[in-house]
Design a protein around this motif. Structure first.
Motif, mmCIF file in Angstrom:
data_model
loop_
_atom_site.group_PDB
_atom_site.id
_atom_site.type_symbol
_atom_site.label_atom_id
_atom_site.label_comp_id
_atom_site.label_asym_id
_atom_site.label_seq_id
_atom_site.Cartn_x
_atom_site.Cartn_y
_atom_site.Cartn_z
ATOM 1 N N ALA A 37 90.845 12.066 95.453
ATOM 2 C CA ALA A 37 91.192 13.198 96.315
ATOM 3 C C ALA A 37 91.533 14.409 95.466
ATOM 4 O O ALA A 37 91.986 14.279 94.329
ATOM 5 C CB ALA A 37 92.377 12.834 97.205
ATOM 6 N N THR A 38 91.341 15.575 96.033
ATOM 7 C CA THR A 38 91.698 16.825 95.374
ATOM 8 C C THR A 38 93.160 17.148 95.674
ATOM 9 O O THR A 38 93.777 16.547 96.551
ATOM 10 C CB THR A 38 90.826 17.984 95.883
ATOM 11 O OG1 THR A 38 91.089 18.164 97.276
ATOM 12 C CG2 THR A 38 89.346 17.719 95.653
ATOM 13 N N VAL A 39 93.701 18.126 94.960
ATOM 14 C CA VAL A 39 95.073 18.575 95.204
ATOM 15 C C VAL A 39 95.216 19.020 96.658
ATOM 16 O O VAL A 39 96.190 18.688 97.330
ATOM 17 C CB VAL A 39 95.472 19.706 94.234
ATOM 18 C CG1 VAL A 39 96.797 20.336 94.635
ATOM 19 C CG2 VAL A 39 95.543 19.183 92.809
ATOM 20 N N GLY A 40 94.236 19.764 97.148
ATOM 21 C CA GLY A 40 94.280 20.226 98.529
ATOM 22 C C GLY A 40 94.335 19.074 99.520
ATOM 23 O O GLY A 40 95.101 19.106 100.494
ATOM 24 N N GLN A 41 93.536 18.047 99.291
ATOM 25 C CA GLN A 41 93.540 16.874 100.177
ATOM 26 C C GLN A 41 94.868 16.134 100.092
ATOM 27 O O GLN A 41 95.381 15.653 101.098
ATOM 28 C CB GLN A 41 92.380 15.942 99.823
ATOM 29 C CG GLN A 41 91.024 16.530 100.149
ATOM 30 C CD GLN A 41 89.885 15.750 99.516
ATOM 31 O OE1 GLN A 41 90.017 15.194 98.424
ATOM 32 N NE2 GLN A 41 88.748 15.728 100.202
ATOM 33 N N LEU A 42 95.430 16.064 98.890
ATOM 34 C CA LEU A 42 96.713 15.364 98.716
ATOM 35 C C LEU A 42 97.861 16.153 99.323
ATOM 36 O O LEU A 42 98.845 15.573 99.783
ATOM 37 C CB LEU A 42 96.968 15.104 97.232
ATOM 38 C CG LEU A 42 96.018 14.094 96.586
ATOM 39 C CD1 LEU A 42 96.211 14.082 95.076
ATOM 40 C CD2 LEU A 42 96.206 12.706 97.168
ATOM 41 N N PHE A 50 100.378 23.652 96.788
ATOM 42 C CA PHE A 50 99.467 22.980 95.866
ATOM 43 C C PHE A 50 100.125 22.831 94.498
ATOM 44 O O PHE A 50 99.936 21.826 93.815
ATOM 45 C CB PHE A 50 98.159 23.758 95.722
ATOM 46 C CG PHE A 50 97.235 23.652 96.909
ATOM 47 C CD1 PHE A 50 97.644 23.121 98.126
ATOM 48 C CD2 PHE A 50 95.942 24.102 96.806
ATOM 49 C CE1 PHE A 50 96.789 23.030 99.208
ATOM 50 C CE2 PHE A 50 95.059 24.021 97.883
ATOM 51 C CZ PHE A 50 95.493 23.485 99.083
ATOM 52 N N ALA A 51 100.907 23.838 94.101
ATOM 53 C CA ALA A 51 101.584 23.795 92.797
ATOM 54 C C ALA A 51 102.560 22.627 92.737
ATOM 55 O O ALA A 51 102.656 21.937 91.706
ATOM 56 C CB ALA A 51 102.311 25.104 92.536
ATOM 57 N N ALA A 52 103.276 22.388 93.827
ATOM 58 C CA ALA A 52 104.230 21.271 93.853
ATOM 59 C C ALA A 52 103.491 19.929 93.764
ATOM 60 O O ALA A 52 103.912 19.028 93.039
ATOM 61 C CB ALA A 52 105.078 21.327 95.120
ATOM 62 N N VAL A 53 102.372 19.813 94.471
ATOM 63 C CA VAL A 53 101.570 18.581 94.401
ATOM 64 C C VAL A 53 101.027 18.414 92.986
ATOM 65 O O VAL A 53 101.024 17.304 92.437
ATOM 66 C CB VAL A 53 100.437 18.587 95.446
ATOM 67 C CG1 VAL A 53 99.484 17.413 95.235
ATOM 68 C CG2 VAL A 53 101.015 18.548 96.856
ATOM 69 N N ARG A 58 100.980 15.658 87.663
ATOM 70 C CA ARG A 58 101.213 15.645 86.207
ATOM 71 C C ARG A 58 102.147 14.500 85.819
ATOM 72 O O ARG A 58 101.951 13.852 84.786
ATOM 73 C CB ARG A 58 101.748 16.993 85.733
ATOM 74 C CG ARG A 58 100.653 18.046 85.617
ATOM 75 C CD ARG A 58 101.088 19.277 84.835
ATOM 76 N NE ARG A 58 102.140 20.046 85.496
ATOM 77 C CZ ARG A 58 101.925 20.961 86.436
ATOM 78 N NH1 ARG A 58 100.706 21.203 86.847
ATOM 79 N NH2 ARG A 58 102.933 21.623 86.955
ATOM 80 N N VAL A 59 103.168 14.244 86.628
ATOM 81 C CA VAL A 59 104.071 13.116 86.356
ATOM 82 C C VAL A 59 103.292 11.807 86.456
ATOM 83 O O VAL A 59 103.435 10.920 85.595
ATOM 84 C CB VAL A 59 105.267 13.114 87.332
ATOM 85 C CG1 VAL A 59 106.097 11.847 87.180
ATOM 86 C CG2 VAL A 59 106.140 14.343 87.109
ATOM 87 N N LEU A 60 102.455 11.684 87.484
ATOM 88 C CA LEU A 60 101.655 10.467 87.652
ATOM 89 C C LEU A 60 100.642 10.307 86.522
ATOM 90 O O LEU A 60 100.399 9.191 86.061
ATOM 91 C CB LEU A 60 100.954 10.481 89.016
ATOM 92 C CG LEU A 60 101.885 10.360 90.223
ATOM 93 C CD1 LEU A 60 101.143 10.682 91.516
ATOM 94 C CD2 LEU A 60 102.525 8.982 90.284
ATOM 95 N N GLU A 61 100.097 11.423 86.048
ATOM 96 C CA GLU A 61 99.176 11.374 84.905
ATOM 97 C C GLU A 61 99.914 10.941 83.636
ATOM 98 O O GLU A 61 99.386 10.135 82.857
ATOM 99 C CB GLU A 61 98.524 12.730 84.671
ATOM 100 C CG GLU A 61 97.432 13.069 85.661
ATOM 101 C CD GLU A 61 96.812 14.419 85.362
ATOM 102 O OE1 GLU A 61 95.786 14.448 84.648
ATOM 103 O OE2 GLU A 61 97.361 15.438 85.827
ATOM 104 N N SER A 67 94.296 9.533 86.966
ATOM 105 C CA SER A 67 93.456 10.289 86.033
ATOM 106 C C SER A 67 92.785 11.394 86.833
ATOM 107 O O SER A 67 92.618 11.288 88.044
ATOM 108 C CB SER A 67 92.419 9.379 85.368
ATOM 109 O OG SER A 67 91.566 8.815 86.338
ATOM 110 N N ARG A 68 92.457 12.465 86.156
ATOM 111 C CA ARG A 68 91.839 13.618 86.821
ATOM 112 C C ARG A 68 90.461 13.838 86.213
ATOM 113 O O ARG A 68 90.313 13.915 85.002
ATOM 114 C CB ARG A 68 92.681 14.887 86.616
ATOM 115 C CG ARG A 68 94.116 14.822 87.072
ATOM 116 C CD ARG A 68 94.333 14.999 88.554
ATOM 117 N NE ARG A 68 93.777 16.188 89.147
ATOM 118 C CZ ARG A 68 94.394 17.359 89.226
ATOM 119 N NH1 ARG A 68 95.596 17.520 88.718
ATOM 120 N NH2 ARG A 68 93.794 18.383 89.806
#
Length: 126
Positions: A37-42, A50-53, A58-61, A67-68
């Protein structure tokens, strides 16, 4: 191995549990379990930017749970569940402790039920 400001080492398992500590990140992982999923979808189910997502991603990465990819402007996030397997194995090492607690609780409940049944059969009330 990364280090925190207090010079304590931060291992993979610690990063995994730190990432999982936030309910929004757990919800993001649950969504990614269904596919990339993209940031927008998430961001759709959350009342956040979007910045908060992206910060959550980044924490999950950093915990290697996500992975992105990169395909021009399209950067889908994908779940990588391998660190979750390590966390599950670590938690599993303690299953014997809560298993014993549940067994002890079962014994107490069985004793209470037997006592109550015995009292009811004799016509006694509490």
């Amino acid at each position: 191995m990364n280090t925190r400001l207090d010079n304590m080492p931060v291992d993979q398992l610690s990063r995994t549990f730190a990432a999982l500590a936030d309910p929004t990140r757990r919800a993001i992982l649950a969504r990614l379990a269904h596919g990339e999923a993209t940031v927008g979808q998430l961001a759709e189910p959350f009342a956040m930017s979007f910045a908060a997502v992206s910060k959550h991603l980044r924490v999950l990465e950093a915990a290697e749970l996500v992975s992105r990819g990169r395909n021009a402007q399209y950067r889908p996030a994908t779940l990588d569940a391998r660190p979750l397997a390590n966390a599950c194995a670590w938690i599993g090492d303690y299953a014997k402790f809560w298993g014993a607690s549940f067994d002890a609780l079962g014994d107490v409940l069985a004793e209470i039920t037997t006592t109550e049944t015995s009292m009811t059969d004799k016509g006694e009330t509490s």
